[in-house]
Design a protein around this motif. Sequence first.
Motif, PDB file in Angstrom:
ATOM      1  N   ARG A  18     -52.876 -14.312  41.932  1.00  0.00           N
ATOM      2  CA  ARG A  18     -53.122 -13.150  41.108  1.00  0.00           C
ATOM      3  C   ARG A  18     -53.424 -13.570  39.672  1.00  0.00           C
ATOM      4  O   ARG A  18     -52.528 -13.926  38.921  1.00  0.00           O
ATOM      5  N   PHE A  19     -54.681 -13.551  39.324  1.00  0.00           N
ATOM      6  CA  PHE A  19     -55.090 -13.812  37.958  1.00  0.00           C
ATOM      7  C   PHE A  19     -56.471 -13.210  37.741  1.00  0.00           C
ATOM      8  O   PHE A  19     -57.220 -13.002  38.693  1.00  0.00           O
ATOM      9  N   SER A  20     -56.789 -12.945  36.497  1.00  0.00           N
ATOM     10  CA  SER A  20     -58.077 -12.332  36.176  1.00  0.00           C
ATOM     11  C   SER A  20     -59.159 -13.375  35.942  1.00  0.00           C
ATOM     12  O   SER A  20     -60.315 -13.185  36.335  1.00  0.00           O
ATOM     13  N   ALA A  50     -54.188 -19.747  33.455  1.00  0.00           N
ATOM     14  CA  ALA A  50     -54.789 -18.544  34.018  1.00  0.00           C
ATOM     15  C   ALA A  50     -54.436 -17.326  33.169  1.00  0.00           C
ATOM     16  O   ALA A  50     -53.331 -17.236  32.619  1.00  0.00           O
ATOM     17  N   ARG A  51     -55.372 -16.416  33.087  1.00  0.00           N
ATOM     18  CA  ARG A  51     -55.155 -15.151  32.382  1.00  0.00           C
ATOM     19  C   ARG A  51     -54.683 -14.122  33.405  1.00  0.00           C
ATOM     20  O   ARG A  51     -55.377 -13.860  34.389  1.00  0.00           O
ATOM     21  N   ARG A  52     -53.518 -13.557  33.132  1.00  0.00           N
ATOM     22  CA  ARG A  52     -52.919 -12.664  34.113  1.00  0.00           C
ATOM     23  C   ARG A  52     -52.420 -11.384  33.456  1.00  0.00           C
ATOM     24  O   ARG A  52     -52.063 -11.367  32.287  1.00  0.00           O
ATOM     25  N   GLY A  53     -52.390 -10.348  34.255  1.00  0.00           N
ATOM     26  CA  GLY A  53     -51.805  -9.101  33.799  1.00  0.00           C
ATOM     27  C   GLY A  53     -52.740  -8.263  32.950  1.00  0.00           C
ATOM     28  O   GLY A  53     -53.852  -8.659  32.600  1.00  0.00           O
ATOM     29  N   VAL A  56     -49.729 -18.074  40.779  1.00  0.00           N
ATOM     30  CA  VAL A  56     -50.964 -18.816  41.006  1.00  0.00           C
ATOM     31  C   VAL A  56     -50.629 -20.050  41.834  1.00  0.00           C
ATOM     32  O   VAL A  56     -49.702 -20.790  41.501  1.00  0.00           O
TER      33      VAL A  56
END
Length: 121
Positions: A27-29, A99-102, A2
């Motif tokens: 890259r994060f949701s 951040a929420r990732r994956g 991020v």
Amino acid sequence: QVQLVESGGGLVQAGGSLRLSCAASGRFSSIAFMGWYRQAPGKQRELAAGITSGDIINYADSVKGRFTLSRDNAKNTVLLQMNSLKPEDTAVYFCYVVARRGFLLKEEAFWGQGTQVTVSS
């Protein structure tokens, strides 16, 4: 990863205003938390203002009534409008994002590089 792009800051006289902006990309949701911490010389880093994904905004007691945090969800950006600045607001201000990732939406924290805010008396 991020990336956080900070802008704003600078030198202002007491009573003046500045605006800080932080944009998150990568890259994060989704973002669980986004805000600004600050660290004055010789002091611990403290939260100045932050907003949760549930739109709960927290301010440090010392900035309440003077600072306003806003968020643009579409741009993953937060703006910190700082009014009636005081010399004691002088610090390096750091953007902070959780951040929420994956696949499991694991929450991970990221820091910006920091931007200097100096308020002269």
